[in-house]
Design an enzyme around this catalytic site. Structure first.
Site, short mmCIF file in Angstrom:
data_model
loop_
_atom_site.label_atom_id
_atom_site.label_comp_id
_atom_site.label_asym_id
_atom_site.label_seq_id
_atom_site.Cartn_x
_atom_site.Cartn_y
_atom_site.Cartn_z
N ARG A 90 0.60 -1.49 -0.11
CA ARG A 90 0.05 -0.16 0.36
C ARG A 90 1.31 1.18 0.09
NH1 ARG A 90 -1.75 0.58 6.17
NH2 ARG A 90 -0.01 0.17 7.25
N ASP A 122 -6.67 -3.65 0.58
CA ASP A 122 -7.18 -2.69 0.14
C ASP A 122 -6.22 -1.00 0.14
OD1 ASP A 122 -6.64 -1.57 2.15
OD2 ASP A 122 -9.02 -0.98 2.48
N GLY A 123 -4.82 -1.65 0.47
CA GLY A 123 -3.95 -0.64 -0.09
C GLY A 123 -4.21 0.40 0.27
N ASP A 248 11.36 -7.77 7.58
CA ASP A 248 11.02 -6.64 6.55
C ASP A 248 10.34 -5.29 7.23
OD1 ASP A 248 9.23 -7.83 7.82
OD2 ASP A 248 7.01 -6.58 6.77
P1 AMP Z 1 3.14 -3.20 7.79
O1 AMP Z 1 2.72 -4.29 9.10
O2 AMP Z 1 3.24 -2.04 7.97
O3 AMP Z 1 4.66 -3.96 8.58
O4 AMP Z 1 3.11 -4.41 6.44
C1 AMP Z 1 3.06 -5.95 6.52
C2 AMP Z 1 2.81 -6.18 5.02
O5 AMP Z 1 1.37 -5.80 5.03
C3 AMP Z 1 3.57 -5.14 4.28
O6 AMP Z 1 3.81 -5.99 3.19
C4 AMP Z 1 2.78 -4.01 3.64
O7 AMP Z 1 2.89 -3.35 2.86
C5 AMP Z 1 1.45 -4.59 3.55
N1 AMP Z 1 -0.01 -3.88 4.01
C6 AMP Z 1 -0.49 -3.03 5.01
N2 AMP Z 1 -1.49 -3.14 5.24
C7 AMP Z 1 -1.97 -3.57 3.60
C8 AMP Z 1 -3.43 -2.72 2.83
N3 AMP Z 1 -3.97 -2.07 3.86
N4 AMP Z 1 -3.16 -3.31 1.61
C9 AMP Z 1 -1.85 -4.32 1.40
N5 AMP Z 1 -1.16 -4.40 2.61
C10 AMP Z 1 -1.08 -3.70 3.35
MG MG Z 2 6.43 -3.06 7.48
#
Ligand code: AMP
Ligand code: MG
Length: 482
Positions: A90, A122-123, A248
């Site tokens: 996203r 949903d991005g 990540d």
């Molecule tokens: P994070 O927990 O923010 O580090 O996200 C972990 C992974 O989930 C990453 O690859 C993000 O890009 C993906 N991600 C988190 N929320 C969304 C969302 N609403 N739509 C698409 N990808 C998401």
């Molecule tokens: Mg992340």
């Protein structure tokens, strides 16, 4: 719509990351939003970067600045110990700004719509968590801790479903780069050896100091080891708990990145966890150095082919780096704690003195920040009256130790106040700021933002923000809610 009429951002705008093999990113298109509106804009940061001409259309990801190429970056990662293929689901990377200080910074929009890596997401992002990242990352910066920064929060006019309907928003994030441990895991697992080599070369050129560059992959490990150890010591200095130290979410640059269910500890307890999804305390306060080392091992594994052509020798080299990580941490942690106590010399008994203090703080559930700040007032007519009576005996040992240094107590106070903040973004205040902000009232948010700009000053105007939460105010869990 993909191009705006606005002038080129400036002539310091580049896309060096796109010179990597195309496995490392996907070029993406903009997606328009109904009603973009800039809610926060960080003018001092814009000045530092030499950036202007960013309007709400650009900052919401609806329109590309002329000359920018948007991409979502590929990566993988170990999430809570399990390997997963990820990537920016996203986020829209717009390019790099070479700032007037000569440093290169990524500019990225978070919450700008689904990408090829969105899986079923949903991005999008919602206002509360984007404001949270803005507030806490800017507070971290003011605490002098390495971090990605926040340039803007832009509301989109959309309603996003997260259990309930929430206002949509996009954060503009500034980072030394978005190369993560997980980027190397992606390359080592899913890309060709030549691509892994390209990523290595690129990362060395972008991040590793010149004197280490000739050592190749080993130089990169040396750099990351130092950067990560320093970062974790700094987190521990101020009581910060990241909450999701997945590979990540660990930047190669050593910047704090991805503010999700993070929080600052109030009362001292090494096992403190805030994240509602961290059931086993994997990312608890005092486990952060172990996890940083675990993540560092994942990086070292990816680099094995470049450490030595003989596999056993490569493993030995990696093993040594991993051991050094722990040794360096132990050394730097002790040094950091000495500084918190105003100790400029080194004595064998110091570690015991520090451990005794931490044990009392834990047993008496003393506030981490306020206890150290109260101790810091030693050169202002004695230790602050707010100090717990349980620390009296310990204070005597500490004062005896201070007396061996030949520094005046005023000098000790001066040193300690630079290491022990008066103000941290306490979870209950952040929560209050966000709850009000999403109803449209940014007054408490802006007050906190202002207060956290000078965390090492005693400003009576913000005394209320120094108070730990009452039992009613206490926030038990911080949801990963994004
Ligand atoms: P994070 O927990 O923010 O580090 O996200 C972990 C992974 O989930 C990453 O690859 C993000 O890009 C993906 N991600 C988190 N929320 C969304 C969302 N609403 N739509 C698409 N990808 C998401
Ligand atoms: Mg992340």
């Amino acid at each position: 719509m993909n191009k705006s009429n606005v002038a080129p951002i400036n002539n310091q705008w580049e896309h060096s990351y796109l010179e990597l093999p195309n496995e490392f990113y996907s070029v993406i298109q903009t997606q328009s939003v109904p009603l973009p509106e800039i809610i926060l804009w960080n003018q001092p940061l814009a000045n530092e970067l030499g950036l202007e001409n960013f309007d709400a259309q650009i900052l919401s990801g609806s329109v590309l600045p002329h000359g920018a190429k948007a991409a979502a970056l590929a990566y993988a990662g170990h999430q809570f110990g399990y390997f997963t293929l990820l990537g920016d689901g996203r986020a829209m990377w717009l390019g790099e700004q070479v700032a007037p200080n000569g440093k290169r910074y990524d500019v990225q929009l978070k919450g700008s719509g689904p990408t090829p890596y969105a899986r079923r997401g949903d991005g999008k992002a919602t206002l509360g968590p984007m404001l949270r990242e803005y507030l806490i990352s800017e507070a971290m910066h003011a605490l002098k801790i390495s971090t990605t920064r926040s340039l803007a929060v832009t509301s989109t006019g959309e309603q996003i479903y997260r259990g309930t309907l929430q206002p949509g928003a996009v954060l503009t994030r500034i980072a030394a780069s978005h190369i993560r441990v997980g980027t190397f895991e992606y390359a080592a697992t899913l890309a060709s050896p030549a691509s892994l080599q390209s990523l290595l070369d690129y990362t060395i050129k972008r991040h590793v100091p010149e004197e280490l560059q000739s050592q190749g992959a080993l130089g990169l490990l040396e750099y990351v080891k130092q950067a990560q150890v320093t970062l974790i010591c700094e987190w521990l200095r101020v009581g910060f708990i990241h909450g999701v130290m997945n590979t990540d979410n660990m930047a190669i640059s050593g910047q704090t990145i991805d503010y999700g269910p993070c929080a600052f500890m109030d009362e001292y307890h090494p096992e403190t966890v805030f994240s509602s999804i961290d059931h086993h305390g994997r990312y608890a306060f005092a486990n952060q150095p172990n996890i940083a080392q675990w993540n560092f091992i994942r990086l070292a594994e990816c680099l094995l082919p470049f450490l030595h052509e003989n596999k056993d020798k490569a493993i030995n080299i990696a093993q040594q780096q991993i051991e050094e990580f722990a040794q360096l941490f132990a050394k730097q942690w002790l040094q950091m704690m000495r500084q918190k106590l105003g100790l400029v010399s080194e004595e064998n008994q110091d570690e015991l003195l520090i451990q005794r203090l931490l044990t009392i703080m834990q047993q008496q559930t003393l506030d981490y920040t306020n206890t150290f700040r109260a101790l810091s007032s030693i050169g202002e007519g004695g230790v602050n009256a707010s100090l717990s009576p349980h620390l009296r005996d310990w204070c005597q040992s500490w004062q005896a130790r201070l007396a061996t240094q030949g520094l005046s107590l005023q000098e000790v106070t001066h040193l300690m106040k630079m290491k022990n903040p008066a103000l941290i973004p306490r979870n209950h205040q952040v929560d209050k700021a966000l709850k009000r902000a999403i109803t449209g009232d940014l007054s408490w948010f802006n007050r906190c933002l202002e207060a956290y700009q000078e965390p090492y000053h005693d400003n009576p105007k913000f005394d209320d923000l120094r108070q730990p939460p009452t039992s009613e105010e206490k926030i038990g869990e911080t949801f990963c809610g994004t």
